[in-house]
Design an enzyme around this catalytic site. Sequence first.
Site, PDB file in Angstrom:
ATOM      1  N   LYS A  80       0.731  -0.954  -0.353  1.00  0.00           N
ATOM      2  CA  LYS A  80       0.090  -0.078   0.202  1.00  0.00           C
ATOM      3  C   LYS A  80       1.243   0.717   0.181  1.00  0.00           C
ATOM      4  CE  LYS A  80      -4.948   1.105   0.024  1.00  0.00           C
ATOM      5  NZ  LYS A  80      -5.359   0.356  -0.139  1.00  0.00           N
ATOM      6  N   GLY A 178     -22.667   5.636   3.873  1.00  0.00           N
ATOM      7  CA  GLY A 178     -21.580   6.009   2.361  1.00  0.00           C
ATOM      8  C   GLY A 178     -22.660   5.185   1.373  1.00  0.00           C
ATOM      9  N   GLY A 180     -20.842   6.494  -1.520  1.00  0.00           N
ATOM     10  CA  GLY A 180     -20.018   6.841  -2.750  1.00  0.00           C
ATOM     11  C   GLY A 180     -20.289   6.050  -3.293  1.00  0.00           C
ATOM     12  N   VAL A 182     -18.362   3.368  -3.909  1.00  0.00           N
ATOM     13  CA  VAL A 182     -18.866   1.669  -3.473  1.00  0.00           C
ATOM     14  C   VAL A 182     -20.698   1.180  -2.890  1.00  0.00           C
ATOM     15  CG1 VAL A 182     -18.664  -0.408  -2.988  1.00  0.00           C
ATOM     16  CG2 VAL A 182     -16.360   0.922  -3.541  1.00  0.00           C
TER      17      VAL A 182
END
Length: 349
Positions: A80, A178, A180, A182
């Site tokens: 990452k 959420g 967003g 997804v």
Amino acid sequence: MQFWNSPEFDDHEQVCCFSDRGSGLRAIVAIHSTALGPAAGGTRFMAYMNEQRALDDAMRLSRAMSYKSALAGLPCGGGKAVIIGDPGQIKSEELLHAYGRYLNRIGSVFVTGEDVGMSVGDIETLRTVTPYVGGTSSAGAGDPSVHTAMGLMHGLRAVLERQFPGAKFREIRVAIQGLGAVGWHVAEQLHAHGTQLTVSDIRSEQVERAVARFGARAVDPEDVHRSDVDIYCPCALGGVITEESASQIRARAVAGAANNQLASPQAGQALAARGILYAPDYVINAGGIISGMEEYLKIPGRSGKVDDPLSVRLERIHDRLLEIFDRAAQAHQRPEVMAEQLARELIGR
Ligand code: NAD
């Protein structure tokens, strides 16, 4: 700054810090494991409170990527990257180009894609200077969030089978936190199956759209986990399940896309003690990385081909989750403990 002594270190194979004075770039790339192949993991662009937080976030997320790829059966390891700073203030083509040149120095052991604060367009910009990127529309399967949502739907089927035997999507109620990239796709798909939706987002316009489009019930962001629903689906931030919030959840299952949903092991214990089934986040949200594999295998330094069509590969999230739920139940363990154990076996830790 604590590195080897950080609780997130977990024998990372490599961690690199870069800076570029001209563009203001400060970045950290963490490579947890390459046991199953070169590491894959997104780049997160965020204004961290301090450098320790940034380093710990990179290492925590890169370990989760090792687990995610291993449990999804992918030929890649976990890594990452984080870029430190407010993307709204400092993101520029110059900075992204400088970052891309550093990625070239790391070379074929790390390939990256979008994450919080980075768009698919930013990855296209990186692609002009480095081949070590994935998850773009021009060269790959396109926006990974669509596939993350599809994979999540397969995971939700497994949750239904174990926690609501015989129930259909049209018979259950789901609260999505959420709306967003997804969360919106998940809402669309659940709505198409007739699921009753409760939604929340800090962006009121998204909530209004969902109410109009899906007939969803809107709740305040701070109340969404308390909703009277069957499944709570966190698709916004990590750390939303704390010991306190776990004691307030009315759903019988928690299954969503957000990374690092459990704030602590105690939060997982608190869910289990109340009989709430938890779908480990890095298992159920693997659709994005699964969809990036064709592109990933074309990157210099990699070889091999994907075996089955994407739709079949995404369906395996259902099977893997059932396996984890069943093995956890047999061993009287929590699903997230069993998932971690299986993942660590697969990467030889
Ligand atoms: P996104 O930024 O597009 O969406 C996040 C949404 O959450 C936004 O609409 C935002 O307004 C909302 N939000 C922020 N704080 C909130 C709060 N307190 N309450 C309610 N809503 C809030 O991100 P995304 O790509 O949809 O990803 C969602 C989560 O899933 C993230 O944790 C991400 O790390 C994880 N994830 C995403 C992917 C992917 O393919 N995009 C893959 C794996 C995991």
